[in-house]
Design an enzyme around this catalytic site. Structure first.
Site, PDB file in Angstrom:
ATOM      1  N   ARG A   1     -61.202 -56.902 -35.790  1.00  0.00           N
ATOM      2  CA  ARG A   1     -61.452 -57.436 -34.444  1.00  0.00           C
ATOM      3  C   ARG A   1     -60.297 -58.317 -33.967  1.00  0.00           C
ATOM      4  O   ARG A   1     -60.191 -58.642 -32.796  1.00  0.00           O
ATOM      5  CB  ARG A   1     -62.792 -58.208 -34.424  1.00  0.00           C
ATOM      6  CG  ARG A   1     -63.188 -58.750 -33.061  1.00  0.00           C
ATOM      7  CD  ARG A   1     -64.687 -59.010 -32.899  1.00  0.00           C
ATOM      8  NE  ARG A   1     -65.297 -59.574 -34.076  1.00  0.00           N
ATOM      9  CZ  ARG A   1     -65.170 -60.855 -34.477  1.00  0.00           C
ATOM     10  NH1 ARG A   1     -64.459 -61.707 -33.762  1.00  0.00           N
ATOM     11  NH2 ARG A   1     -65.759 -61.283 -35.575  1.00  0.00           N
TER      12      ARG A   1
ATOM     13  N   TYR B   1     -61.963 -53.209  -6.018  1.00  0.00           N
ATOM     14  CA  TYR B   1     -62.726 -52.395  -6.953  1.00  0.00           C
ATOM     15  C   TYR B   1     -64.151 -52.943  -7.086  1.00  0.00           C
ATOM     16  O   TYR B   1     -64.348 -54.134  -7.359  1.00  0.00           O
ATOM     17  CB  TYR B   1     -62.032 -52.375  -8.322  1.00  0.00           C
ATOM     18  CG  TYR B   1     -62.849 -51.615  -9.329  1.00  0.00           C
ATOM     19  CD1 TYR B   1     -63.058 -50.247  -9.170  1.00  0.00           C
ATOM     20  CD2 TYR B   1     -63.462 -52.258 -10.390  1.00  0.00           C
ATOM     21  CE1 TYR B   1     -63.843 -49.542 -10.065  1.00  0.00           C
ATOM     22  CE2 TYR B   1     -64.245 -51.562 -11.288  1.00  0.00           C
ATOM     23  CZ  TYR B   1     -64.427 -50.200 -11.118  1.00  0.00           C
ATOM     24  OH  TYR B   1     -65.215 -49.507 -11.988  1.00  0.00           O
TER      25      TYR B   1
ATOM     26  N   ASP C   1     -54.421 -57.001 -10.032  1.00  0.00           N
ATOM     27  CA  ASP C   1     -54.887 -55.735 -10.578  1.00  0.00           C
ATOM     28  C   ASP C   1     -53.871 -54.670 -10.146  1.00  0.00           C
ATOM     29  O   ASP C   1     -53.783 -54.316  -8.969  1.00  0.00           O
ATOM     30  CB  ASP C   1     -56.284 -55.431 -10.037  1.00  0.00           C
ATOM     31  CG  ASP C   1     -56.889 -54.173 -10.652  1.00  0.00           C
ATOM     32  OD1 ASP C   1     -56.123 -53.264 -11.034  1.00  0.00           O
ATOM     33  OD2 ASP C   1     -58.133 -54.095 -10.740  1.00  0.00           O
TER      34      ASP C   1
ATOM     35  N   LYS D   1     -57.154 -45.204 -16.014  1.00  0.00           N
ATOM     36  CA  LYS D   1     -56.626 -44.459 -14.869  1.00  0.00           C
ATOM     37  C   LYS D   1     -55.230 -43.903 -15.180  1.00  0.00           C
ATOM     38  O   LYS D   1     -55.081 -43.108 -16.075  1.00  0.00           O
ATOM     39  CB  LYS D   1     -56.659 -45.352 -13.631  1.00  0.00           C
ATOM     40  CG  LYS D   1     -57.980 -46.149 -13.460  1.00  0.00           C
ATOM     41  CD  LYS D   1     -59.165 -45.287 -13.114  1.00  0.00           C
ATOM     42  CE  LYS D   1     -60.517 -46.008 -13.164  1.00  0.00           C
ATOM     43  NZ  LYS D   1     -60.622 -47.277 -12.439  1.00  0.00           N
TER      44      LYS D   1
HETATM   45  C1  LIG Z   1     -61.455 -48.430 -12.488  1.00  0.00           C
HETATM   46  C2  LIG Z   1     -60.901 -49.723 -12.029  1.00  0.00           C
HETATM   47  C3  LIG Z   1     -61.217 -50.916 -12.692  1.00  0.00           C
HETATM   48  C4  LIG Z   1     -62.195 -50.984 -13.854  1.00  0.00           C
HETATM   49  O1  LIG Z   1     -61.703 -50.365 -14.978  1.00  0.00           O
HETATM   50  P1  LIG Z   1     -62.633 -49.665 -16.124  1.00  0.00           P
HETATM   51  O2  LIG Z   1     -61.628 -49.125 -17.057  1.00  0.00           O
HETATM   52  O3  LIG Z   1     -63.455 -48.632 -15.403  1.00  0.00           O
HETATM   53  O4  LIG Z   1     -63.481 -50.739 -16.689  1.00  0.00           O
HETATM   54  C5  LIG Z   1     -60.603 -52.092 -12.254  1.00  0.00           C
HETATM   55  N1  LIG Z   1     -59.758 -52.080 -11.202  1.00  0.00           N
HETATM   56  C6  LIG Z   1     -59.456 -50.958 -10.527  1.00  0.00           C
HETATM   57  C7  LIG Z   1     -58.518 -51.018  -9.375  1.00  0.00           C
HETATM   58  C8  LIG Z   1     -60.014 -49.742 -10.923  1.00  0.00           C
HETATM   59  O5  LIG Z   1     -59.707 -48.626 -10.232  1.00  0.00           O
END
Ligand SMILES: *Cc1c(COP(=O)(O)O)cnc(C)c1O
Length: 397
Positions: A73, A124, A195, A220
């Site tokens: 961990r 998001y 982000d 993504k």
């Molecule tokens: C999908 C997404 C998230 C969340 O990510 P997960 O991997 O689904 O937890 C956060 N920010 C943006 C811009 C996203 O497209």
């Protein structure tokens, strides 16, 4: 980018300074995406990083130190190879988390009890829901702002602890003025988190623009094949990096080892994928722009898009997400999504395959998102195939 991910990575309580991860500073980003995090090129060594499937490590006699591999961990050499590569691309120390939202959570936890977060009203939906929930429980308060309106953001920063930025935003594709917002937030002593999921470090590097921490949904573009869920934070601030590492260790929001390995495998082709998907998106946006079946097309590549000038100034490409609004609103949007054959109706984005979705079909989607808005995630397929499928679907509705 002058920063070597290697130096930064090993300053904090990571899983150890010396298990064969070699520096790759000095190379261009596309090269670093390929070569960083490899084992040392000793004769007979594997070229690609092994998957270290283990919950524990054989102890070194005596007390454990910050660089020691101890328990699964706390750290893992496979996570390390992934983190090394992402850190090198963003210019900071990266930490992998169980998901993008686990990474968002680790950053939000830096806000003191009762603190103030300034955040985009259209971002998001998972982030919006998380902040909303924390506010309802009295942990913090949130000031929602239109993130592309720099004056409005500045006006809400007094007493703020954290400015949360997404740019371009999901799914409205608003572009925030990153240098201006960073400066304004820092003048008031607020931490700035960006982000960077939509842009990837190949198109935008918020740490170079002064942001304190970058967050990714690695699910993504970074992994890029719609086959895993993973997240990451990246920072140059050593103390912040250690606090984020502590949150990950204490709360157990750790990445799966195989996921980090797959994500690194995906990142090896990041430059090719981002380039091809971005070129496809710009071409499709150009063709969609002014289509009689649509009331609105948003992509920062379009010269008359409100985010075009800013994106041109602070990014080295426009990304591969387009949003469109068909004539006929939500109902027409649903029919359009059902009428495509090559484009897959699915949530998520950033994979090699093109997908589309009416975002408001999700209950948690902010109401500022128009009910008929469809988010297109453009993949790396042949652009003419993508166009003819979209065109036949637009004609059908
Ligand atoms: C999908 C997404 C998230 C969340 O990510 P997960 O991997 O689904 O937890 C956060 N920010 C943006 C811009 C996203 O497209």
């Amino acid at each position: 980018m002058a920063t070597s991910g290697q130096d930064l990575h090993h300053t904090a309580t990571g899983p150890g300074p010396d298990h064969g991860v070699r520096p790759a500073g000095g190379y261009a980003p596309a090269t670093r995406a390929v070569v960083t995090g490899r084992p040392a090129t000793d004769p007979q060594a594997p070229l690609s990083p092994p998957v270290h499937l283990t919950s524990t490590f054989v102890a070194r006699p005596g007390a454990t130190g910050p660089g020691d591999l101890v328990y699964g961990r706390w750290g893992n050499p496979t996570w390390d190879a992934f983190e090394q590569t992402l850190g090198s691309l963003e210019g900071g120390r990266a930490l992998a988390f169980a998901s993008g939202l686990a990474a968002v959570d680790a950053v939000v936890r830096q806000v003191p009890l009762g603190g103030v977060v300034v955040a985009p009203s259209a971002s998001y939906n998972g982030t919006v829901v998380m902040l909303d929930d924390a506010a309802k429980r009295g942990l913090l308060s949130v000031r929602w702002v239109p993130i592309d309106d720099t004056e409005a953001v500045e006006a809400s920063l007094a007493g703020a602890d954290l400015l949360w930025v997404e740019s371009p935003t999901n799914p409205m594709l608003e572009v925030a003025d990153l240098p201006a917002l960073v400066a304004a937030a820092h003048r008031r002593g607020a931490l700035v988190a960006v982000d960077n999921t939509f842009a990837t470090p190949l198109l935008q590097r918020p740490l170079e623009l002064g942001a304190d921490v970058v967050v990714h949904s690695v699910t993504k573009y970074l992994s890029g094949h719609s086959d895993l869920v993973l997240g990451a934070t990246v920072t140059r601030d050593e103390a912040l990096g250690q606090r984020l590492h502590a949150v990950r260790t204490q709360n157990g929001a750790i990445p799966g080892t195989f996921e980090t390995w797959l994500a690194l495998r995906g990142m090896r082709t990041l430059a090719l994928r981002v380039e091809r998907a971005g070129a496809n998106a710009a071409e499709l946006a150009r063709r969609l722009h002014g289509h009689p079946a649509l009331t609105r097309v948003r992509h920062p590549s379009l010269a008359d898009d409100p985010g075009h000038a800013r994106a041109t100034a602070q990014m080295s490409g426009y990304g591969a997400i387009i949003s469109i609004e068909p004539v006929g609103g939500a109902e027409a949007a649903e029919r359009l999504c059902a009428a495509t054959r090559l484009w897959v109706m699915a949530t998520s984005l950033g994979g090699v395959e093109s997908t589309l979705e009416r975002r408001r079909r999700h209950a948690g989607e902010p109401e500022v998102v128009p009910p008929g808005l469809i988010r297109l995630s453009v993949g790396i397929e042949d652009v003419e195939d993508l166009w003819s499928d979209l065109e036949q679907a637009l004609t059908a509705v």
